[in-house]
Design a protein around this motif. Structure first.
Motif, short mmCIF file in Angstrom:
data_model
loop_
_atom_site.label_atom_id
_atom_site.label_comp_id
_atom_site.label_asym_id
_atom_site.label_seq_id
_atom_site.Cartn_x
_atom_site.Cartn_y
_atom_site.Cartn_z
N VAL A 121 4.79 18.07 -30.16
CA VAL A 121 5.38 18.19 -29.57
C VAL A 121 6.74 19.22 -29.73
CG1 VAL A 121 7.40 17.02 -28.77
CG2 VAL A 121 5.11 15.64 -29.16
N LEU A 122 7.37 20.20 -28.70
CA LEU A 122 8.30 21.11 -28.35
C LEU A 122 9.46 20.66 -27.44
CD1 LEU A 122 9.26 23.59 -30.74
CD2 LEU A 122 8.27 24.68 -28.68
N LYS A 123 10.53 20.60 -27.47
CA LYS A 123 11.47 19.41 -27.03
C LYS A 123 12.22 21.08 -26.54
CE LYS A 123 10.82 15.10 -27.59
NZ LYS A 123 11.31 13.28 -27.74
N LEU A 124 12.49 21.80 -25.64
CA LEU A 124 12.67 22.74 -25.52
C LEU A 124 14.32 22.87 -24.23
CD1 LEU A 124 10.47 25.38 -25.62
CD2 LEU A 124 12.04 24.90 -27.25
N LYS A 125 14.56 21.68 -23.74
CA LYS A 125 15.58 21.08 -22.32
C LYS A 125 16.68 21.84 -23.21
CE LYS A 125 17.64 17.36 -19.86
NZ LYS A 125 18.28 16.28 -20.13
N GLY A 126 17.34 22.78 -22.39
CA GLY A 126 18.74 23.14 -22.55
C GLY A 126 18.91 24.12 -23.28
N CYS A 127 17.52 24.95 -23.27
CA CYS A 127 17.52 25.95 -24.49
C CYS A 127 17.40 27.46 -23.77
CB CYS A 127 16.23 26.05 -25.04
SG CYS A 127 16.24 25.32 -26.74
N GLU A 128 18.69 27.45 -22.55
CA GLU A 128 19.22 28.65 -22.05
C GLU A 128 17.93 30.31 -21.91
OE1 GLU A 128 23.33 29.06 -22.14
OE2 GLU A 128 23.18 26.46 -21.12
N LYS A 129 18.21 30.44 -23.55
CA LYS A 129 17.41 31.80 -23.97
C LYS A 129 16.13 32.32 -23.85
CE LYS A 129 22.28 33.18 -25.73
NZ LYS A 129 22.87 33.70 -26.85
N ILE A 130 15.51 31.09 -24.03
CA ILE A 130 13.97 30.51 -24.00
C ILE A 130 13.53 31.37 -22.85
CG2 ILE A 130 12.16 29.65 -24.27
CD1 ILE A 130 13.75 29.96 -26.88
N THR A 131 12.62 32.24 -22.51
CA THR A 131 12.04 32.84 -21.43
C THR A 131 10.75 32.26 -20.83
OG1 THR A 131 10.43 34.34 -22.41
CG2 THR A 131 12.68 35.68 -21.82
N ASP A 132 10.39 31.44 -19.95
CA ASP A 132 9.26 31.18 -19.11
C ASP A 132 7.62 31.51 -19.44
OD1 ASP A 132 10.39 29.10 -17.85
OD2 ASP A 132 10.36 30.13 -16.19
N GLN A 133 7.37 33.06 -19.32
CA GLN A 133 6.97 33.24 -20.52
C GLN A 133 6.29 32.64 -21.59
OE1 GLN A 133 8.37 37.62 -19.39
NE2 GLN A 133 6.63 37.62 -18.69
N CYS A 134 7.45 33.06 -22.78
CA CYS A 134 7.42 33.10 -23.96
C CYS A 134 7.04 31.24 -24.25
CB CYS A 134 8.73 33.40 -25.37
SG CYS A 134 8.93 32.35 -26.36
N ALA A 135 7.27 30.15 -22.96
CA ALA A 135 7.47 28.82 -23.53
C ALA A 135 5.60 28.11 -23.12
CB ALA A 135 7.79 28.27 -22.19
N HIS A 136 5.03 29.59 -21.75
CA HIS A 136 3.45 29.44 -21.28
C HIS A 136 2.85 29.93 -22.45
CE1 HIS A 136 4.95 27.90 -17.71
NE2 HIS A 136 4.88 28.45 -17.69
N ALA A 137 2.96 31.55 -23.31
CA ALA A 137 2.02 32.12 -24.27
C ALA A 137 2.24 30.72 -25.53
CB ALA A 137 3.46 33.26 -24.95
N LEU A 138 3.22 29.93 -25.30
CA LEU A 138 3.24 28.73 -26.61
C LEU A 138 1.78 28.04 -26.59
CD1 LEU A 138 6.76 28.54 -27.78
CD2 LEU A 138 5.06 29.80 -29.25
N GLY A 139 1.73 27.63 -25.35
CA GLY A 139 1.10 26.78 -25.35
C GLY A 139 -0.53 27.21 -25.38
#
Length: 146
Positions: A121-139
């Motif tokens: 579980v990784l909660k990233l709500k409100g993390c404005e500087k995280i890119t969608d690309q990085c979040a998808h790559a983490l998955g």
């Protein structure tokens, strides 16, 4: 006044952080703050993050599987370098709440993916500087991640 209370709190945190850094760097004294090995915490740049991590360990709340920066009241202050140190030294973490950590970037998330192999579980709500690309790559890097 509010400013005066803030100054007193800041001075107390700074003093506590100085004492904790000195105590944690002494191998013979590093276990005073609970069963969790926090010698690595002397590398944390944020005094508030350091003090909160030590207090949680002392109170028995430093669960190696769960890191909640919001509960530690550090979410708005934590920087990439501090999060990288936490990730490298919390390898068994399965839940990481980074809600409203507005200063962290993709750099620290990459380190989380590389260091925290058991994270689910990784909660990233409100993390404005995280890119969608990085979040998808983490998955893709971690199939257990929700």
């Amino acid at each position: 006044s509010i400013l005066r209370r803030w100054k007193v709190e800041y001075d107390m945190i700074t003093t506590a952080a100085t004492i904790f850094r000195q105590t944690l760097s002494e191998n013979s004294l590093s276990n005073l703050f609970g069963d969790v090995d926090l010698r690595w915490a002397v590398q944390l740049e944020s005094d508030r993050v350091l003090v909160s991590r030590v207090v949680c360990a002392y109170e028995g709340q430093a669960d190696e599987g769960f890191v909640d920066l919001k509960k530690m009241n550090c979410n708005e202050e934590i920087q990439d370098l501090d999060l990288i140190w936490i990730a490298k030294n919390s390898k068994m973490v399965h839940t990481l709440d980074l809600t409203d950590c507005t200063c962290i970037t993709d750099k620290s998330l990459i380190e989380i993916a590389l260091s925290c192999k058991f994270i689910e579980v990784l909660k990233l709500k409100g993390c404005e500087k995280i890119t969608d690309q990085c979040a998808h790559a983490l998955g893709k890097l971690n199939p257990h991640l929700r």
